[in-house]
Design a protein around this motif. Structure first.
Motif, short mmCIF file in Angstrom:
data_model
loop_
_atom_site.label_atom_id
_atom_site.label_comp_id
_atom_site.label_asym_id
_atom_site.label_seq_id
_atom_site.Cartn_x
_atom_site.Cartn_y
_atom_site.Cartn_z
N UNK A 58 50.98 93.08 157.99
CA UNK A 58 50.22 91.90 157.56
C UNK A 58 49.14 91.56 158.58
N UNK A 59 49.52 91.57 159.87
CA UNK A 59 48.56 91.26 160.93
C UNK A 59 47.48 92.33 161.04
N UNK A 60 47.89 93.59 160.94
CA UNK A 60 46.91 94.68 161.04
C UNK A 60 45.95 94.67 159.85
N UNK A 120 62.36 84.26 150.47
CA UNK A 120 61.99 85.01 149.27
C UNK A 120 60.66 84.53 148.70
N UNK A 121 60.46 83.22 148.72
CA UNK A 121 59.19 82.67 148.23
C UNK A 121 58.04 83.16 149.10
N UNK A 122 58.21 83.11 150.43
CA UNK A 122 57.19 83.66 151.33
C UNK A 122 56.00 82.75 151.54
N UNK A 123 56.24 81.59 152.16
CA UNK A 123 55.14 80.66 152.45
C UNK A 123 54.31 81.22 153.61
N UNK A 129 57.64 87.78 154.78
CA UNK A 129 56.89 88.48 153.73
C UNK A 129 57.55 88.23 152.39
N UNK A 130 57.37 87.07 151.84
CA UNK A 130 57.93 86.75 150.54
C UNK A 130 56.95 87.08 149.42
N UNK A 131 57.35 86.70 148.20
CA UNK A 131 56.55 87.06 147.03
C UNK A 131 55.17 86.40 147.06
N UNK A 132 55.08 85.14 147.44
CA UNK A 132 53.79 84.44 147.44
C UNK A 132 52.82 85.08 148.42
N UNK A 133 53.29 85.35 149.63
CA UNK A 133 52.41 85.94 150.64
C UNK A 133 52.03 87.37 150.26
N UNK A 134 52.97 88.12 149.72
CA UNK A 134 52.70 89.53 149.40
C UNK A 134 51.73 89.67 148.23
N UNK A 135 51.98 88.92 147.18
CA UNK A 135 51.14 89.04 145.99
C UNK A 135 49.70 88.62 146.29
N UNK A 136 49.54 87.52 147.03
CA UNK A 136 48.19 87.06 147.35
C UNK A 136 47.47 88.00 148.30
N UNK A 137 48.21 88.78 149.09
CA UNK A 137 47.56 89.67 150.06
C UNK A 137 47.13 90.99 149.43
N UNK A 146 51.69 96.59 150.27
CA UNK A 146 52.76 97.48 149.84
C UNK A 146 53.88 97.51 150.87
N UNK A 147 53.50 97.54 152.15
CA UNK A 147 54.52 97.48 153.21
C UNK A 147 55.24 96.14 153.18
N UNK A 148 54.51 95.07 152.95
CA UNK A 148 55.11 93.73 152.89
C UNK A 148 56.04 93.60 151.69
N UNK A 149 55.85 94.40 150.68
CA UNK A 149 56.68 94.32 149.48
C UNK A 149 58.13 94.73 149.76
N UNK A 150 58.33 95.61 150.73
CA UNK A 150 59.69 96.08 151.04
C UNK A 150 60.57 94.93 151.55
N UNK A 151 60.17 94.21 152.62
CA UNK A 151 61.03 93.07 153.02
C UNK A 151 61.10 91.97 151.97
#
Length: 236
Positions: A58-60, A120-123, A129-137, A146-151
């Motif tokens: 996420x940071x990279x 799980x929500x991912x604020x 790395x929840x759903x909100x953070x992953x989907x928006x990224x 894609x990497x964030x989707x695993x956790x």
């Protein structure tokens, strides 16, 4: 007094294990679920470790360093705290049939379930790395997302399994006659920390479990040994 054996540390580390853990001292009818909760703790710890990798991606990918720093805190703090605060109480509760330890587990583990749902929500900014953070990224960096989707998937599984574990332990506790009043009585009398009382309770729980198993076996034997009788003297 048995020597502490957990966590199993390498010999070159100048630290000693802090706890004694042996699932053979748990009564048979509770040993399986106790092991499953222990595996849930391992899975939760592994999820926090994978989340650290996800936050690094996420940071990279341009997400900033705040989430990565928070992910480090999640891993360092919540891995040992979750073991001490909710696994050890349920381990002691299953071992000694202690209502006080059951209540301690319920209160802390309910907070664990809420935390798992938040993860799980991912604020964004919380280091998970929840759903909100992953989907928006995904619109920023697909590879990092894609990497964030695993956790994210792992956090979801932890939340679901934690809720199932809480429900099963609660049903087991209520089915055995446990209550808040019994826990308060243990707290008032100090029985929850008396090793002699704990040992007696453990022996009583194991004896009750063995008695129930023997009774079920006898009932099954009686059921299958009862053969029908026929009267052949009556005329056709």
């Amino acid at each position: 007094m048995a020597e502490n054996n957990f966590p199993p540390l390498p010999r070159f580390i100048p630290l000693k294990p802090c706890f004694y853990q042996d699932f053979n001292e748990i009564p048979d009818h509770r040993r399986t679920i106790c092991k499953r909760i222990y595996y849930l703790w391992i899975f939760n710890s592994a999820t926090l470790a994978v989340n650290l990798i996800g936050c690094l991606a996420w940071m990279c990918g341009g997400g900033g360093a705040t989430n990565f720093g928070m992910a480090i805190l999640w891993l360092i703090l919540f891995t040992p705290c979750s073991y001490v605060c909710w696994f050890r109480p349920i381990y002691k509760a299953f071992k000694t049939d202690s209502s006080f330890n059951f209540m301690a587990f319920f209160f802390v583990f309910m907070a664990q379930v809420v935390i798992s749902i938040i993860q799980t929500v991912g604020i964004p900014g919380w280091g998970v790395c929840g759903w909100l953070a992953t989907i928006t990224f995904f619109s920023t960096n697909v590879g990092s997302a894609v990497v964030m989707l695993i956790p994210t998937v792992m956090f979801t599984a932890v939340a679901v399994l934690s809720f199932i574990a809480l429900t099963k332990v609660h049903n087991m506790y209520r089915g055995s006659g446990g209550s808040m009043g019994k826990a308060q009585e243990e707290w008032t009398s100090g029985a929850w920390k008396n090793p002699h009382v704990q040992q007696a309770a453990q022996q009583a729980a194991m004896g009750a479990a063995q008695g129930a198993m023997q009774q079920n076996m006898q009932q099954n034997q009686t059921q299958y040994s009862a053969a029908p009788t026929y009267n052949y003297d009556e005329p056709m």
